[in-house]
Design an enzyme around this catalytic site. Structure first.
Site, PDB file in Angstrom:
ATOM      1  CD  GLU A   1     -15.875  -8.562   6.186  1.00 35.52           C
ATOM      2  OE1 GLU A   1     -14.914  -8.650   5.396  1.00 35.52           O
ATOM      3  OE2 GLU A   1     -15.855  -9.037   7.334  1.00 35.52           O
TER       4      GLU A   1
ATOM      5  CG  HIS B   1      -1.932  19.892   9.916  1.00 31.20           C
ATOM      6  ND1 HIS B   1      -1.515  21.197   9.788  1.00 31.20           N
ATOM      7  CD2 HIS B   1      -2.286  19.736  11.215  1.00 31.20           C
ATOM      8  CE1 HIS B   1      -1.589  21.798  10.962  1.00 31.20           C
ATOM      9  NE2 HIS B   1      -2.058  20.934  11.850  1.00 31.20           N
TER      10      HIS B   1
ATOM     11  CE  LYS C   1     -12.552 -15.791   0.921  1.00 34.55           C
ATOM     12  NZ  LYS C   1     -12.732 -16.173   2.340  1.00 34.55           N
TER      13      LYS C   1
END
EC number: 5.3.1.9
Length: 548
Positions: free
Chosen positions: A355, A386, A514
Site C-alpha cells: 500500500e 511443505h 470504494k
C-alpha cells in the site's frame, strides 16, 4: 524532499553496468573468495537483532554503488524531512510523524510550528489509565461485572497491526480475551459474537473518521447485538470505546466522548499501531509492555537517524531490495518468520509495503520507467517448506527471502526449537549454495548406485542455488525487539520510496473500488435487471440477484 528520477542518475547507470558484470556470479564463488564474508555483510542492532545479508548476490562494489544511488537521490535529505515534520505526504498535504508516537526521548516534534509531544503524551496517559482500569477489573459493565473479552472492530491499519502484535506477543498477554473483526462479511462479526457475553464484552471501534463503511457496518451490528441484551442505550458507554477523531459521530453512536482516544492526520493507517489504534495491544499485554514496544521502535528510529548508511540496517535492506527488484527483475519478496506467534507478520507488511510503494506515478506526477514496490507474501516456517518452498528452490522465479527467527523460544518444549532453527539455518544454506550434479551423483554412488541407474532421476535432484536471502535472528521476541523489528521494516519501505521518487504515505489506489461499490450498493436492493455497467459486471450482478 527532492524529486529525482532514480533511473536517470549516474549511480543507476553505473549499477546497470555493474549488474551486467556480476549477474552470473554464484554465491558459492563469493563465499570462496572471502572467508570473512559473514563479518563484512552482517550488522547487529542493540545486541537484540542480527541481520545477516551475506547470502545476497552482492559484492562490496555493489554496496558502494547502491550507496551512491542513496546519496544521489538524497535519502539523507528525505530522512531529515521525515523527522522534522515536513509535509512529505504531498498529495494529502500532511506530515508523516508516526515516529512522534514512539518518541520516548520526548524531544520536540514539530508540525506546523507546534510541538505535538504534549498531545501524544496526553493520549498515552489516557490509554494507560483506561487499560489499567479494564485489566484490573475496575471498569465494570452494565451489570457490574468486569470485562473478560475485548473486540477490536477496524480494517486495514486499524486491524492488521494490532492483530499482528497481539498475536506476536501472546506470551505477554493477560487474562483478557482479544478478538479482531475486520471483514464486512457478516460471518466475521457473527462468528465472533457467538461465544461472547454482552455483560463482559468491551468493543473498540477503530475508525479515524467514524465513517469507514466496513468498520461502521460491523460496529452497528455489534451495537444491535449488545442492545438485545442490555436494552438501555445508556449502557453503550460502558461497553464501547472509540479510536477516532470525529467526536460528533462518536457521540451520535452512543459512545461517551470521554472514552474517545484521539490520533491525528499525520498518522497514516498502516503506521498507526503506535497510536490510540494500539489500545487493543495495551489491553492485551499491559501498558508497560506497550511502552516497551514503543521503546524498541524508538531505538530503531535513533539507529536510522544517527547511523552512517554503510551500517544503517534499514538503508542496507532497502538498497538490496531495489537491487533485486530493478536489476534482477525479481517481482516478489517473501517474509518467512520461523516463529508461530509471528504468523501475521508477513500479512502486516504485505499492507505496509504494497500500500505504501505500490505506485506507478512518481513525485513529479509522471509515470515511472522502473519498478517500484514488490509483491510481499509469506507464511511461518516450517509450514511454508511443505507448501511453496519448492518453487523458491527450483522454480523459474527469483524470490529474495527474509528469514526471521528468535534464538530463545517462549515455549522450549523438548527439542522443538532446535529442530525449528535447524530448518531455518538449513534453508538459507540450501538456497544459497544448492546441490550440484556432481554432488547428486556422489550421493548415489555412496548408496551403491551407478550413474546409469540414476540418470533418469538425477537432474531433478539438482539445486542451482544462488537464491538470495536475508537472515534476521532475534535474541528473543519481546515487546522491545518486536517494536524495533517493525520499525526496521517501516524505515526500509520509506527509504525505498524516497529513492524510487514516489509518495509512500498516500493510498489513492484503494479509492476507485470504494467509489464504484457505493454506486453499485443501491442497485442490489431490488430484483430489477441491471444494465448500467459493462456486460461482465451486469452479468455478474444479475446472476447474483437471480441466485440470492
Amino acid at each position: 524532499m527532492k524529486n529525482i528520477n532514480p533511473s536517470q542518475t549516474s549511480a543507476w547507470k553505473a549499477l546497470e553496468q555493474h549488474f551486467a558484470q556480476i549477474k552470473d556470479i554464484h554465491l558459492r564463488e563469493l563465499f570462496e573468495q572471502d572467508p570473512d564474508r559473514f563479518a563484512k555483510f552482517s550488522a547487529t542492532f542493540d545486541d537484540q537483532i542480527l541481520v545477516d545479508f551475506s547470502k545476497n548476490r552482492i559484492t562490496t562494489e555493489t554496496l558502494k554503488k547502491l550507496q551512491a544511488l542513496a546519496k544521489e537521490t538524497d535519502v539523507a535529505g528525505a530522512m531529515r524531512s521525515l523527522f522534522s515534520g515536513e509535509k512529505i505526504n504531498c498529495t494529502e498535504n500532511r506530515a508523516v510523524l508516526h515516529i512522534a508516537l514512539r518518541n520516548r526521548s520526548n524531544t520536540p516534534m514539530m508540525v506546523d510550528g507546534e510541538d505535538v509531544m504534549q498531545q501524544v503524551n496526553a493520549v498515552l496517559a489516557k490509554m494507560k489509565d483506561f487499560s489499567e482500569r479494564v485489566i484490573h477489573g475496575e471498569w465494570k459493565g452494565y451489570t457490574g461485572k468486569g470485562i473478560t473479552d475485548v473486540v477490536n472492530i477496524g480494517i486495514g491499519g486499524s486491524d492488521l497491526g494490532p492483530y499482528m502484535v497481539t498475536e506476536a506477543l501472546k506470551p505477554y498477554k493477560n487474562h483478557l480475551n482479544m478478538h479482531f473483526v475486520s471483514n464486512v462479511d457478516g460471518t466475521h462479526i457473527a462468528e465472533t459474537l457467538k461465544a461472547l457475553n454482552p455483560e463482559t464484552t468491551l468493543f473498540l471501534i477503530a475508525s479515524k473518521t467514524f465513517t469507514t463503511q466496513e468498520t461502521m457496518t460491523n460496529a452497528h451490528s455489534a451495537r444491535d447485538w449488545f442492545l438485545k441484551s442490555a436494552g438501555d442505550e445508556g449502557h453503550i458507554a460502558k461497553h464501547f470505546a472509540a479510536l477516532s477523531t470525529n467526536g460528533q459521530e462518536v457521540k451520535q453512536f452512543g459512545i461517551d466522548t470521554k472514552n474517545m482516544f484521539e490520533f491525528w492526520d499525520w498518522v497514516g493507517g498502516r503506521y498507526s499501531l503506535w497510536s490510540a489504534i494500539g489500545l487493543s495491544i495495551a489491553l492485551s499485554i499491559g501498558f508497560e509492555n506497550f511502552e516497551q514496544l514503543l521503546s524498541g521502535a524508538h531505538a530503531m528510529d535513533q539507529h536510522v537517524a544517527n547511523t552512517p548508511f554503510e551500517q544503517n540496517i534499514p538503508v542496507l535492506l532497502a538498497l538490496i531490495g531495489i537491487w533485486y527488484n530493478n536489476f534482477f527483475g525479481a517481482e516478489t519478496e517473501a517474509i518467512l518468520p520461523y516463529d508461530q506467534y509471528m504468523h501475521r507478520f508477513a500479512a502486516y507488511f504485505q499492507q505496509g509495503n504494497m500500500e505504501s510503494n505500490g505506485k506507478y506515478i512518481d513525485r513529479n506526477g509522471h509515470p515511472v520507467d522502473y519498478q517500484t514496490g514488490p509483491i510481499i507474501w509469506g507464511e511461518p516456517g516450517t509450514n511454508g517448506q511443505h507448501a511453496f518452498y519448492q518453487l523458491i528452490h527450483q522454480g523459474t522465479k527469483l524470490i529474495p527471502c527474509d528469514f526471521i527467527a528468535p534464538a530463545i523460544s517462549h515455549n522450549p518444549l523438548s527439542d522443538h526449537h532446535s529442530k525449528l532453527l535447524s530448518n531455518f539455518f538449513a534453508q538459507t544454506e540450501a538456497l544459497a549454495f544448492g546441490k550440484s550434479r556432481e554432488q547428486v551423483d556422489a550421493e548415489f554412488a555412496t548408496s551403491g548406485k551407478t550413474v546409469v541407474e540414476v540418470e533418469h532421476v538425477a537432474p531433478f535432484k539438482v539445486f542451482e542455488g544462488n537464491r538470495p536471502t536475508n537472515s534476521i535472528l532475534l535474541r528473543e521476541i519481546t515487546p522491545f525487539s518486536l517494536g524495533a523489528l517493525i520499525a526496521m521494516y517501516e524505515h526500509k519501505i520509506f527509504v525505498q520510496g524516497a529513492i524510487l521518487n514516489i509518495f509512500t504515505f498516500d493510498q489513492w489506489g484503494v479509492e476507485l473500488g470504494k467509489q464504484l461499490a457505493n454506486r453499485i450498493l443501491p442497485e442490489l436492493k431490488d430484483d430489477n435487471r441491471v444494465v448500467s455497467h459493462d456486460s461482465s459486471t451486469n452479468g455478474l450482478i444479475n446472476r447474483f440477484k437471480a441466485w440470492r
